[in-house]
Design an enzyme around this catalytic site. Structure first.
Site, PDB file in Angstrom:
ATOM      1  N   ASP A  58      -5.953 -16.296 -17.449  1.00  0.00           N
ATOM      2  CA  ASP A  58      -7.025 -15.348 -17.156  1.00  0.00           C
ATOM      3  C   ASP A  58      -6.450 -13.959 -16.899  1.00  0.00           C
ATOM      4  O   ASP A  58      -7.068 -12.944 -17.236  1.00  0.00           O
ATOM      5  CB  ASP A  58      -7.831 -15.828 -15.943  1.00  0.00           C
ATOM      6  CG  ASP A  58      -9.205 -15.190 -15.865  1.00  0.00           C
ATOM      7  OD1 ASP A  58      -9.842 -15.023 -16.920  1.00  0.00           O
ATOM      8  OD2 ASP A  58      -9.644 -14.862 -14.754  1.00  0.00           O
ATOM      9  N   CYS A 149     -18.758 -14.343 -21.302  1.00  0.00           N
ATOM     10  CA  CYS A 149     -17.788 -14.263 -20.204  1.00  0.00           C
ATOM     11  C   CYS A 149     -18.411 -13.595 -18.988  1.00  0.00           C
ATOM     12  O   CYS A 149     -18.405 -14.144 -17.888  1.00  0.00           O
ATOM     13  CB  CYS A 149     -16.554 -13.491 -20.657  1.00  0.00           C
ATOM     14  SG  CYS A 149     -15.315 -13.295 -19.354  1.00  0.00           S
ATOM     15  N   TYR A 153     -19.956 -16.399 -16.060  1.00  0.00           N
ATOM     16  CA  TYR A 153     -19.314 -16.687 -14.785  1.00  0.00           C
ATOM     17  C   TYR A 153     -20.307 -16.588 -13.626  1.00  0.00           C
ATOM     18  O   TYR A 153     -20.231 -17.356 -12.663  1.00  0.00           O
ATOM     19  CB  TYR A 153     -18.123 -15.748 -14.562  1.00  0.00           C
ATOM     20  CG  TYR A 153     -16.830 -16.259 -15.160  1.00  0.00           C
ATOM     21  CD1 TYR A 153     -16.804 -16.876 -16.406  1.00  0.00           C
ATOM     22  CD2 TYR A 153     -15.631 -16.124 -14.487  1.00  0.00           C
ATOM     23  CE1 TYR A 153     -15.628 -17.348 -16.967  1.00  0.00           C
ATOM     24  CE2 TYR A 153     -14.438 -16.595 -15.033  1.00  0.00           C
ATOM     25  CZ  TYR A 153     -14.441 -17.203 -16.266  1.00  0.00           C
ATOM     26  OH  TYR A 153     -13.263 -17.672 -16.809  1.00  0.00           O
ATOM     27  N   TYR A 180     -17.713 -15.067  -7.775  1.00  0.00           N
ATOM     28  CA  TYR A 180     -18.640 -14.866  -8.882  1.00  0.00           C
ATOM     29  C   TYR A 180     -20.102 -15.060  -8.489  1.00  0.00           C
ATOM     30  O   TYR A 180     -20.994 -14.759  -9.279  1.00  0.00           O
ATOM     31  CB  TYR A 180     -18.248 -15.762 -10.057  1.00  0.00           C
ATOM     32  CG  TYR A 180     -16.949 -15.294 -10.668  1.00  0.00           C
ATOM     33  CD1 TYR A 180     -16.898 -14.116 -11.400  1.00  0.00           C
ATOM     34  CD2 TYR A 180     -15.761 -15.983 -10.461  1.00  0.00           C
ATOM     35  CE1 TYR A 180     -15.710 -13.644 -11.934  1.00  0.00           C
ATOM     36  CE2 TYR A 180     -14.564 -15.518 -10.986  1.00  0.00           C
ATOM     37  CZ  TYR A 180     -14.551 -14.349 -11.712  1.00  0.00           C
ATOM     38  OH  TYR A 180     -13.367 -13.886 -12.228  1.00  0.00           O
ATOM     39  N   GLU A 223     -15.274 -19.918 -25.048  1.00  0.00           N
ATOM     40  CA  GLU A 223     -15.171 -19.985 -23.587  1.00  0.00           C
ATOM     41  C   GLU A 223     -14.976 -21.433 -23.131  1.00  0.00           C
ATOM     42  O   GLU A 223     -14.175 -21.710 -22.224  1.00  0.00           O
ATOM     43  CB  GLU A 223     -16.415 -19.391 -22.935  1.00  0.00           C
ATOM     44  CG  GLU A 223     -16.413 -17.874 -22.850  1.00  0.00           C
ATOM     45  CD  GLU A 223     -15.526 -17.359 -21.718  1.00  0.00           C
ATOM     46  OE1 GLU A 223     -14.674 -18.111 -21.207  1.00  0.00           O
ATOM     47  OE2 GLU A 223     -15.687 -16.183 -21.357  1.00  0.00           O
TER      48      GLU A 223
END
Length: 235
Positions: A58, A149, A153, A180, A223
Site C-alpha cells: 500500500d 479505491c 475503503y 477509514y 482491488e
C-alpha cells in the site's frame, strides 16, 4: 480510541454515477468490499504477516496514486480542477504518506525497507491500470478508475462497523477500520462521488456509461486482487 460499532449512511447518493456504476458491477464490487481479507480485519483473525505485506504494498501504491493525481492535473480543463488535483497530490506526498509510514512503524516496518521492496503483481496491475486509463482516456476515465479505491475503503469500514461478526475488542486492525470510518475520510470519499457526477455532466458520461462500467468493474476486480495479494503473501 477504538471505533464504535454503528451503522453509517451510504456514501453514494441514489442515482449518482458512482451508485449506478457500483450496481452494474455488483459481483466484482462485492468480492472487493467483502473479501476474506476484509472479514479477517473485522474479526481480528487476519494473519499479521498478511497485513504487513499489504501495508508495504500500500505504501508503494500511494506513490503511483500521487502520480495519478499529477496526470489528473495534466488532463484537467480548468484551473480549479488543476488546483484540486495538485492539492490531492500534495496531500498524498506531504501528509498521507507520512501518516502511513508512522502507522507502518507501529507494525515494525521501516520506510527505507518498504521503498526497497519490489512491487507485487497485484500492485503493478491496479496502479498501471489506473494510469493507463488516464493516459488513454480523459479525466473522467481516470477518476472512475480511482473511485473503487477512494470510495471503497469508506464503504469497507462502514460495512465492518455494522457487521455483527466484527469484534473491535483487542482487535489489532481496529485502528485501520477507524481511519477509514473517520468523518474526515468520508468527506474525501463523498467528494469523489460528487466529482464523478460533475465530470460526467461535462464529459458526456451518459453516452459513455458502458465503457465507464467496464473501467469501474475492472478496477473493482483489481482491488480484490490487491486483497488476494495480501492474503496469499503473493509477490
Amino acid at each position: 480510541m477504538p471505533p464504535v460499532k454503528q451503522t453509517l449512511p451510504d456514501i453514494a447518493t441514489p442515482g449518482s454515477l458512482f451508485d449506478r456504476l457500483r450496481a452494474a458491477s455488483r459481483p466484482s464490487w462485492d468480492r472487493y468490499v467483502r473479501h476474506g481479507f476484509v472479514a479477517g480485519m473485522g474479526d481480528g483473525t487476519l494473519p499479521e504477516a498478511c497485513f504487513r505485506h499489504y501495508l508495504i504494498q500500500d505504501y508503494l501504491f500511494l506513490i503511483h496514486f500521487a502520480r495519478a493525481y499529477a496526470l489528473a492535473a495534466f488532463k484537467a480543463d480548468t484551473l480549479s480542477d488543476m488546483r484540486a488535483a495538485a492539492r490531492s497530490m500534495s496531500a498524498i506526498l506531504d501528509l498521507e504518506m507520512g501518516l502511513h509510514v508512522k502507522y507502518c512503524a507501529g507494525w515494525g516496518l521501516d520506510e527505507a525497507a518498504m521503498q526497497a521492496t519490489p512491487e507485487a503483481q497485484g500492485t503493478l496491475a491496479y496502479t498501471r491500470f489506473v494510469l493507463e486509463r488516464g493516459l488513454a482516456g480523459d479525466v473522467l476515465d481516470l477518476h472512475v478508475a480511482l473511485a473503487p479505491c477512494i470510495v471503497g475503503y469508506a464503504e469497507i469500514a462502514s460495512n465492518l462497523l455494522a457487521d455483527p461478526a466484527t469484534n473491535l475488542d483487542g482487535n489489532p486492525y481496529a485502528d485501520w477500520i477507524a481511519m477509514y470510518a473517520d468523518p474526515e475520510y468520508r468527506v474525501v470519499a463523498t467528494a469523489q462521488v460528487e466529482l464523478l457526477d460533475r465530470l460526467s455532466t461535462t464529459r458526456g458520461g451518459e453516452a459513455r456509461f458502458k465503457d465507464l462500467c467496464r473501467t469501474f468493474d475492472a478496477a473493482s476486480r483489481l482491488e480484490a486482487g490487491f486483497w488476494d495479494m495480501g492474503m496469499g503473501l503473493l509477490p
